[in-house]
Write an enzyme that holds these catalytic residues in place. Sequence first.
Site, PDB file in Angstrom:
ATOM      1  N   ARG A  46       0.833  -1.212   0.000  1.00  0.00           N
ATOM      2  CA  ARG A  46       0.000   0.000   0.000  1.00  0.00           C
ATOM      3  C   ARG A  46       0.867   1.262   0.000  1.00  0.00           C
ATOM      4  O   ARG A  46       0.543   2.250  -0.664  1.00  0.00           O
ATOM      5  CB  ARG A  46      -0.942  -0.038   1.204  1.00  0.00           C
ATOM      6  CG  ARG A  46      -1.932   1.109   1.231  1.00  0.00           C
ATOM      7  CD  ARG A  46      -3.080   0.862   2.226  1.00  0.00           C
ATOM      8  NE  ARG A  46      -3.789   2.103   2.459  1.00  0.00           N
ATOM      9  CZ  ARG A  46      -3.713   2.803   3.598  1.00  0.00           C
ATOM     10  NH1 ARG A  46      -3.009   2.370   4.625  1.00  0.00           N
ATOM     11  NH2 ARG A  46      -4.362   3.939   3.712  1.00  0.00           N
ATOM     12  N   HIS A  50       0.625   4.131  -2.821  1.00  0.00           N
ATOM     13  CA  HIS A  50       0.252   5.519  -2.521  1.00  0.00           C
ATOM     14  C   HIS A  50       1.392   6.505  -2.796  1.00  0.00           C
ATOM     15  O   HIS A  50       1.146   7.679  -3.060  1.00  0.00           O
ATOM     16  CB  HIS A  50      -0.235   5.651  -1.076  1.00  0.00           C
ATOM     17  CG  HIS A  50      -1.641   5.195  -0.887  1.00  0.00           C
ATOM     18  ND1 HIS A  50      -2.457   5.643   0.117  1.00  0.00           N
ATOM     19  CD2 HIS A  50      -2.401   4.325  -1.599  1.00  0.00           C
ATOM     20  CE1 HIS A  50      -3.642   5.063   0.031  1.00  0.00           C
ATOM     21  NE2 HIS A  50      -3.635   4.250  -0.998  1.00  0.00           N
ATOM     22  N   TRP A 190     -10.105  -9.068   2.895  1.00  0.00           N
ATOM     23  CA  TRP A 190     -10.883  -9.421   1.704  1.00  0.00           C
ATOM     24  C   TRP A 190     -11.061 -10.932   1.559  1.00  0.00           C
ATOM     25  O   TRP A 190     -11.911 -11.379   0.805  1.00  0.00           O
ATOM     26  CB  TRP A 190     -10.211  -8.849   0.446  1.00  0.00           C
ATOM     27  CG  TRP A 190     -10.375  -7.362   0.266  1.00  0.00           C
ATOM     28  CD1 TRP A 190     -11.385  -6.742  -0.409  1.00  0.00           C
ATOM     29  CD2 TRP A 190      -9.517  -6.314   0.744  1.00  0.00           C
ATOM     30  NE1 TRP A 190     -11.203  -5.375  -0.384  1.00  0.00           N
ATOM     31  CE2 TRP A 190     -10.071  -5.081   0.314  1.00  0.00           C
ATOM     32  CE3 TRP A 190      -8.331  -6.290   1.484  1.00  0.00           C
ATOM     33  CZ2 TRP A 190      -9.483  -3.846   0.596  1.00  0.00           C
ATOM     34  CZ3 TRP A 190      -7.748  -5.066   1.772  1.00  0.00           C
ATOM     35  CH2 TRP A 190      -8.316  -3.863   1.340  1.00  0.00           C
TER      36      TRP A 190
END
Length: 289
Positions: A46, A50, A190
């Site tokens: 992540r 980002h 998830w």
Amino acid sequence: FYSSDSASNASSSWKKANYHNIYKDIADLLEDEDYDDGSYGPVFVRLAWHASGTFDKKTKTGGSDGATIRFAPESGHGANAGLDVARERLEPLKKKYPHISYGDLYTLAGVVAVQELGGPTIRWRPGRQDNKVAVDCTPDGRLPDAAQGSDHVRSIFYRMGFNDQEITALAGAHALGRCHSNRSGFEGPWNASPTAFTNFFFTELLNNTWVPKKWNGPFQYVDKESGQFMMLPADMVFRTDPQFRKYSEIYAADQDAFFADFAKAFTKLLELGVQFPEDAPVYEFKTLE
Ligand code: ZEM
């Protein structure tokens, strides 16, 4: 807390770092039984995303060159909540290897995490140059808003220069990790193996029945059967939008196709807007085991 070693900003400093050794040292930082599901891998992926996904192809601003994500105000943008955890975990390596730039360190950490968690080999180049001070931070709002739908997702990723196939492949990274109510406000993983890089984002998305989660938090979905797994509103577009769904079906049925397309799109993401030195070699690192 950031090293200001001027050597790290010299334009050819990147040549002095041994990226194979840094790869190994990042890999050694992944496991920690006290953190999340036992791995920093997902939050490293992540961070790499980002740091890179702020790119705007029209103005040629944003992206991982400059490593502006470590400076306020960008570090404090809502989308970046929690990424300080990943940067602090990597900081000792910046001290140990002052010649690697932060932009290279953050993107390499994403590569190491994908590979060591069982994903495809990711081609990666060094040579990103850090800004020394907080200039050129990107405006808030360049990263996707999880509460929105397909128009928003397309406009964010088209701005970076991606097409529908690449966007879908990249979204498959949501096989990894989880949402944290104290970071994004959303909650849960998830799937059942959040520290393994798989095509499970697509299999779960297409095969489960998703219902609104009953809680006081932001609107999100949970799987009807177990209630343990989640989807963001923005994830759901890869099931409901016909163009995206076409690729989700391919990736759910064929893990190799997903791995091949993810590897290409992830390298492209990490290189958006980067002016690489002409002699920067392309690395394809071997996994540790
Ligand atoms: Zn994510 N992502 N993302 N993403 N993401 C989260 C977590 C992770 C979106 C999004 O809003 C969120 C991509 C695309 C998109 C990862 C990788 C990639 C979280 C949860 C949110 C809300 C943050 C939290 O609470 O900790 C949206 C809307 C996206 C586009 C539609 C792309 C592209 C990625 C990489 C290629 C990963 C690995 C995580 C898990 C982080 C962790 O700490 O476990």
